[in-house]
Write an enzyme that holds these catalytic residues in place. Structure first.
Site, PDB file in Angstrom:
ATOM      1  N   LEU A 162       1.024  -1.216  -0.398  1.00 55.03           N
ATOM      2  CA  LEU A 162       0.375  -0.428  -0.752  1.00 55.03           C
ATOM      3  C   LEU A 162       1.016   0.980  -0.044  1.00 55.03           C
ATOM      4  CD1 LEU A 162      -2.644  -1.211   2.796  1.00 55.03           C
ATOM      5  CD2 LEU A 162      -2.765  -1.642   0.008  1.00 55.03           C
TER       6      LEU A 162
ATOM      7  N   ALA B  59       2.157  -1.621   4.110  1.00 55.88           N
ATOM      8  CA  ALA B  59       1.803  -0.471   4.099  1.00 55.88           C
ATOM      9  C   ALA B  59       2.981   0.574   4.236  1.00 55.88           C
ATOM     10  CB  ALA B  59       0.659  -0.149   5.632  1.00 55.88           C
ATOM     11  N   CYS B  60       3.388   1.023   3.307  1.00 58.94           N
ATOM     12  CA  CYS B  60       4.195   1.885   3.004  1.00 58.94           C
ATOM     13  C   CYS B  60       4.866   3.363   4.951  1.00 58.94           C
ATOM     14  CB  CYS B  60       4.552   2.706   1.983  1.00 58.94           C
ATOM     15  SG  CYS B  60       6.165   3.876   1.971  1.00 58.94           S
ATOM     16  N   ILE B  61       5.948   2.823   5.164  1.00 60.49           N
ATOM     17  CA  ILE B  61       5.498   3.524   6.766  1.00 60.49           C
ATOM     18  C   ILE B  61       5.822   4.933   6.669  1.00 60.49           C
ATOM     19  CG2 ILE B  61       8.000   3.534   7.460  1.00 60.49           C
ATOM     20  CD1 ILE B  61       8.114   3.076   9.859  1.00 60.49           C
TER      21      ILE B  61
ATOM     22  N   ALA C 258       2.131   6.194   5.317  1.00 62.04           N
ATOM     23  CA  ALA C 258       1.618   5.299   6.708  1.00 62.04           C
ATOM     24  C   ALA C 258       1.576   6.462   7.461  1.00 62.04           C
ATOM     25  CB  ALA C 258       1.588   4.342   6.652  1.00 62.04           C
TER      26      ALA C 258
END
Lengths: 115, 89, 138, 115, 138, 89
Positions: free
Chosen positions: E45, E83-85, E88
């Site tokens: 994501l 999810a890409c930190i 996010a």
């Protein structure tokens, strides 16, 4: 494997160009072959003298100007988009290569991302 | 009735053209955010009185050679306070 | 002091932070409006704009935290801020009451923001308030 | 006070038209004067025979068809957009009024929302 | 059973649920891929797509809850979801570890989703995986 | 090299035209989500082999009088599995 990241959104009004640039820098950081192509309103990322301090955003000029140092192979700009926004070579960051053949250029890359 | 049109889309966005179509002769057009890029495009016929947010121009490095009135947020407040009607595109 | 020709503004924000510039432009506008002696009688978050109400945004220290800047401004200027409940619930922006109702593990919306219906917006449109919209750009 | 809600986004691909429709229905529910104007790809909201069940979304045909019952004054569609999408009067939900003068029409409303 | 000509897919979702159709199209695609005997080695994501990982979405009972549908699918098919930190954190999608680090009151991301860097995506691009992007429409 | 172009933007979106420009003679164009509306527009020259997701057409009530191959999600998977390269616009 060679990757082309296409940026067609203008800077600062939304985040998508910023996050596309992060993708390119990450690929370069992991020694993957990657270039950036700016088309449509996206060519405005390449203007010299951007100063987003008054709208409290961080500039990306430094990231972009340093992209090739970080391992991004080429910064490519679509000639017709440059013309539309009246951008002359002198108006652009250093190291930008102008292309007139976007369509042909796409076929040189095995992976193309339009964020 | 004087309408203030606030436009924040790039010239390529469909709503950009729709906004320009809607600007009447006695209306004002305020360009903000990515819409200020229109000031560097030759072939867009911007209507009569064009105003743009200076900080959005500065952010994008656009000098705006066209006839344009550069304003700040306090002027934007004054414009909206004075307008009979405001449409954000 | 309100100026003699002071206006009541309602600001509607429909663009999300870190996706659009809308919350930033709106905050610059809001500060200038208060500084000029105008009133802001409500800030209404709608559509993706409800993300501004989430108190879980974590932003690098050299970048502005738009949720925090807005919260501080709203509190200092005593301006009511409402996120549209229908927009917010679908997008995972919920308060303690909804957390309990939906039996979820956490809430991420709290003061100065409240969850209320579109009636809050209708009420302002029907009033003498000047309603200004801040949409996502592009 | 008369409000015009303008919908220029196609249905189902994003939520903005849906939330604009909610705005119109809310105004009507509180007895405010409101009309809906469909322009550009937004006219596709007005097609008969929409069936979003296969993409697991709720249809809005019923809401739109019932909008006037709920108090929305007019459903207006831009003639040039209808033409672009080859929509004939028979293809449209009942109760849609076609307008050729979007620009002039805007000036009839004291409050215009382009969600 | 993988078909003899089975493919490893990586799905990248950049559009948010209840804003774009991207998570819906991607889920239909993912189910069909697994049913046909292909493998999905990762779902990543990015950008607004990280909102799909938030476990606080509250959806009316007659509408699909895309977070829940995706979570159930990922768990059943044992597909790692990241999810890409960076995307996010700015958007207020955080796990327990980041909640503690930033001293916030709640977390809204948990299993089967994890927060990791763009390296997870680079790794798939550099592999023989077929990477398919699901962007926000318009 | 056969490229599959996946397009999900309405005909008015700037990326719609950019995608069409990029579709080569031996490429495939798959219309999904709002892009299926292009099938009801007369004056768009869609390239050679056009494919569209049936459920997105049905959702929008578009019958697609144009020459188009209607497919389902399983066919979309097969197309992507067979393509040398995939570009999502």
């Amino acid at each position: 494997m060679s990757v082309l990241i296409v940026i067609d959104q203008a800077p600062y009004g939304n985040w998508s160009g910023r996050e596309a640039l992060d993708m390119a820098l990450s690929l370069a950081a992991f020694d993957q072959s990657v270039s950036l192509l700016f088309v449509d309103a996206g060519v405005n990322w390449l203007r010299k003298h951007q100063n987003p301090a008054p709208i409290q955003q961080k500039g990306v000029n430094r990231n972009l100007a340093g992209a090739q140092v970080f391992g991004v192979e080429e910064l490519l700009a679509d000639q017709s988009a440059l013309q539309q926004y009246r951008l002359e070579p002198d108006d652009l960051l250093d190291g930008v290569a102008v292309t007139e053949q976007v369509h042909e250029l796409l076929s040189n890359y095995s992976h193309v991302v339009c964020q | 009735m004087m309408t203030l049109h606030i436009l924040n889309k790039s010239p390529g966005h469909p709503r950009f053209g729709r906004c320009l179509d809607a600007v009447g002769e006695s209306d004002q057009l305020l360009l903000i955010e990515n819409a200020v890029l229109a000031l560097s495009v030759d072939d867009i016929a911007l209507p009569g009185r064009v105003i743009a947010l200076a900080s959005d121009l500065e952010a994008r490095g656009v000098s705006g050679h066209r006839e344009v009135e550069l304003i700040h947020y306090d002027d934007m407040v004054a414009l909206t306070a004075a307008a009979d009607r405001i449409i954000s595109w | 002091m309100p100026a003699s020709d002071s206006v009541n503004f309602t600001l509607v924000i429909t663009g999300a932070p870190y996706t659009s510039q809308a919350p930033q432009t709106a905050l610059h506008f809001a500060r200038a409006a208060i500084a000029a002696g105008h009133a802001i009688d409500r800030v209404f978050l709608y559509g993706d704009g409800v993300q501004l109400a989430s108190n879980l945004a974590c932003v690098p220290s050299d970048e502005p935290n738009w949720h925090r800047s807005w919260s501080e401004f709203l509190t200092a200027a005593n301006i009511p801020a409402v996120a549209c409940i229908a927009s917010a619930l679908r997008r995972g922006v919920i308060n303690e009451e909804e957390r309990a109702r939906y039996e979820l593990g956490a809430a991420n919306l709290a003061s100065p923001f409240r969850l209320l219906g579109l009636g809050e917006w209708v009420d302002r449109v029907a009033s003498t308030s000047k309603v200004i919209y801040f949409h996502a750009g592009g």
